[in-house]
Design an enzyme around this catalytic site. Structure first.
Site, PDB file in Angstrom:
ATOM      1  N   ALA A 132       5.307   5.426  -0.931  1.00  0.00           N
ATOM      2  CA  ALA A 132       5.110   5.165   0.497  1.00  0.00           C
ATOM      3  C   ALA A 132       5.859   6.197   1.346  1.00  0.00           C
ATOM      4  O   ALA A 132       5.328   6.676   2.361  1.00  0.00           O
ATOM      5  CB  ALA A 132       5.558   3.753   0.842  1.00  0.00           C
ATOM      6  N   GLY A 154       9.409   2.647  -7.325  1.00  0.00           N
ATOM      7  CA  GLY A 154       8.225   3.513  -7.379  1.00  0.00           C
ATOM      8  C   GLY A 154       7.369   3.390  -6.136  1.00  0.00           C
ATOM      9  O   GLY A 154       6.881   4.386  -5.587  1.00  0.00           O
ATOM     10  N   CYS A 155       7.184   2.172  -5.664  1.00  0.00           N
ATOM     11  CA  CYS A 155       6.353   1.947  -4.477  1.00  0.00           C
ATOM     12  C   CYS A 155       7.011   2.529  -3.231  1.00  0.00           C
ATOM     13  O   CYS A 155       6.328   3.051  -2.346  1.00  0.00           O
ATOM     14  CB  CYS A 155       6.060   0.461  -4.312  1.00  0.00           C
ATOM     15  SG  CYS A 155       5.097  -0.199  -5.702  1.00  0.00           S
ATOM     16  N   THR A 156       8.330   2.465  -3.161  1.00  0.00           N
ATOM     17  CA  THR A 156       9.050   3.057  -2.041  1.00  0.00           C
ATOM     18  C   THR A 156       8.908   4.574  -2.069  1.00  0.00           C
ATOM     19  O   THR A 156       8.627   5.197  -1.039  1.00  0.00           O
ATOM     20  CB  THR A 156      10.531   2.636  -2.074  1.00  0.00           C
ATOM     21  OG1 THR A 156      10.603   1.214  -1.950  1.00  0.00           O
ATOM     22  CG2 THR A 156      11.324   3.294  -0.955  1.00  0.00           C
ATOM     23  N   LYS A 183       4.060  -3.531  -5.499  1.00  0.00           N
ATOM     24  CA  LYS A 183       5.003  -4.410  -4.796  1.00  0.00           C
ATOM     25  C   LYS A 183       5.895  -3.607  -3.853  1.00  0.00           C
ATOM     26  O   LYS A 183       6.542  -2.646  -4.269  1.00  0.00           O
ATOM     27  CB  LYS A 183       5.873  -5.160  -5.800  1.00  0.00           C
ATOM     28  CG  LYS A 183       6.791  -6.172  -5.159  1.00  0.00           C
ATOM     29  CD  LYS A 183       7.121  -7.279  -6.104  1.00  0.00           C
ATOM     30  CE  LYS A 183       8.039  -8.311  -5.506  1.00  0.00           C
ATOM     31  NZ  LYS A 183       7.558  -8.977  -4.325  1.00  0.00           N
TER      32      LYS A 183
END
Length: 156
Positions: free
Chosen positions: A50, A45-47, A40
């Site tokens: 990325a 974590g995804c930030t 998401k």
């Protein structure tokens, strides 16, 4: 759930990017492509993951790699994610989870001790001819890009 193995053809896909444009895996033929799957946009974590890919993008491109991030988020959410965090990577939307399922990156996983259905954070490397050279499942967001670079022999 089927997991992909190195040496097999990477399943092709066509998905919508953060601008609304259709992007296919075969558009990247002739270059090595890192395809990473994350749950998401705009979550911690995804930030982190990325931003790590974006920080490594010049080095990866210099070694002949393109980077594609894929999640079930809408194209508009991906556009906000790119803008908010200054991301330079291609982000694609798979709301129907067709690509995620074909790659074995959607299915049962443990989340805080419970078994749930969801996106399995995964990374795949596709060679110039469209064959998988690497497939990692259940990767950690933090430190994954550094490990990937080491595994690919980019950091000696």
């Amino acid at each position: 759930m089927t997991r992909l193995e190195p040496g097999t053809p990477a399943p092709d896909f066509t998905l919508t990017d953060h601008t609304g444009k259709q992007v296919s895996l075969h558009d990247f033929r002739g270059r090595k492509t890192i395809v990473y799957v994350y749950p998401k946009a705009m979550t911690p974590g995804c930030t982190t993951q990325a931003c790590d890919f974006t920080e490594s993008l010049d080095r990866l491109r210099g070694e002949g790699y393109d980077v594609i991030g894929i999640s079930p988020d809408s194209p508009s959410a991906l556009a906000k994610f790119r803008e908010k965090d200054g991301l330079g990577i291609v982000l694609l939307s798979d709301p129907e989870k067709e690509m995620l399922t074909a790659y074995g990156a959607f299915g049962e996983k443990k989340n805080y001790g419970k078994v749930v259905q969801g996106v399995i954070r995964s990374t795949f490397v596709v060679d110039e001819a469209g064959t998988l050279t690497h497939a990692w499942y259940n990767v950690k967001a933090t430190g994954h890009v550094a490990k990937l670079r080491r595994d690919l022999g980019l950091d000696s």
